[in-house]
Enzyme design. Structure first.
Site, short mmCIF file in Angstrom:
data_model
loop_
_atom_site.label_atom_id
_atom_site.label_comp_id
_atom_site.label_asym_id
_atom_site.label_seq_id
_atom_site.Cartn_x
_atom_site.Cartn_y
_atom_site.Cartn_z
N ASP A 1 -10.86 1.21 20.07
CA ASP A 1 -11.68 0.67 18.98
C ASP A 1 -11.43 -0.84 18.92
O ASP A 1 -12.07 -1.60 19.66
CB ASP A 1 -11.28 1.41 17.71
CG ASP A 1 -12.14 1.06 16.52
OD1 ASP A 1 -13.22 0.48 16.70
OD2 ASP A 1 -11.75 1.38 15.38
N THR A 2 -10.49 -1.30 18.13
CA THR A 2 -10.16 -2.73 18.13
C THR A 2 -9.45 -3.14 19.41
O THR A 2 -9.46 -4.30 19.79
CB THR A 2 -9.23 -3.08 16.95
OG1 THR A 2 -7.99 -2.40 17.13
CG2 THR A 2 -9.85 -2.70 15.62
P1 IMP Z 1 -7.47 0.61 18.05
O1 IMP Z 1 -6.05 0.14 18.06
O2 IMP Z 1 -8.26 0.00 16.93
O3 IMP Z 1 -8.16 0.50 19.37
O4 IMP Z 1 -7.41 2.09 17.58
C1 IMP Z 1 -7.37 3.15 18.40
C2 IMP Z 1 -6.97 4.36 17.59
O5 IMP Z 1 -7.64 4.42 16.34
C3 IMP Z 1 -7.35 5.62 18.31
O6 IMP Z 1 -6.32 6.06 19.14
C4 IMP Z 1 -7.65 6.57 17.19
O7 IMP Z 1 -6.45 7.22 16.81
C5 IMP Z 1 -8.11 5.71 16.05
N1 IMP Z 1 -9.58 5.68 15.96
C6 IMP Z 1 -10.40 4.63 16.21
N2 IMP Z 1 -11.68 4.96 16.03
C7 IMP Z 1 -11.70 6.26 15.67
C8 IMP Z 1 -12.75 7.20 15.37
O8 IMP Z 1 -13.97 6.91 15.40
N3 IMP Z 1 -12.35 8.46 15.06
C9 IMP Z 1 -11.04 8.84 15.02
N4 IMP Z 1 -10.04 8.00 15.30
C10 IMP Z 1 -10.35 6.73 15.62
#
Ligand code: IMP
Ligand code: MG
Length: 186
Positions: free
Chosen positions: A105-106
């Protein structure tokens, strides 16, 4: 599948599409690592369903280990804080590692994990994620193996949760929240 009160689900990726894509990823990993023993690192908890299906589509020697990283909890917004809750049991020196994640995501989580694993002396570190939401990226992440790119919507199922629910859905679904108190970002 029944949703909780104030929530509704809409299929985004049907089970058959997911299974076909996972099989293709497994075949690609098998080819790329032919003759090289692999260490697959699953990021708990969201990746466990994907990892379980993926490893049965990879031909060749492999070990599996897990890491748990602080996550969103009951919110759908990333705090930006990354913390190791459970570390690896395996040593990484000179090993070929593939990190298996549910969704980028991020990018904050994988960016942190990637630099950690490289610093520990892995021979190589590749990233495999089922889903990618590129529109919300805050830090750059190189994805080697991607299942599906999806729009900026909060999704659940096939291991992904909201508030620990819905991991058991065989499809990936959009989660719509109708309560005023908790807002999905989709
Ligand atoms: P990042 O550090 O923002 O890339 O977050 C990744 C983590 O956020 C993933 O491993 C998920 O656990 C959670 N996450 C991000 N987007 C979603 C979503 O749409 N549904 C469920 N979990 C999410
Ligand atoms: Mg996760």
């Amino acid at each position: 599948m029944q949703a909780r009160p104030g929530e509704s689900l809409e299929v985004l990726l049907p089970e058959a599409d997911i299974q076909a894509r996972v099989r293709a990823l497994g075949e690609q990993i098998s080819q790329d690592y032919e003759g090289k023993p692999l260490l697959l690192v699953g990021i708990l908890r969201g990746s466990f369903v994907f990892l379980g299906d993926l490893i049965r589509c990879v031909d060749g020697l492999m070990a599996v280990d897990f890491m748990a990283i602080s996550s969103y909890g009951a919110s759908t917004q990333s705090s930006g804080v990354v913390r190791i809750l459970k570390d690896l049991d395996e040593e990484l020196q000179n090993r070929h590692v593939v990190v298996v994640e549910d969704i980028v995501d991020t990018g904050l989580t994988l960016n942190y994990i990637y630099s950690q694993l490289v610093a520990r002396g892995a021979a190589s570190v590749a990233i495999c994620t089922l889903l990618d939401k590129p529109t919300r990226r805050r830090v750059d992440v190189h994805i080697d193996y991607l299942g599906f790119q999806i729009p900026d919507e909060f999704v659940v199922g096939y291991g992904l949760d909201f508030d620990e629910y819905y991991r058991n859905l065989p499809n990936v679904c959009r989660l719509k929240i109708h309560r005023p108190s908790k807002e999905a970002n989709g």
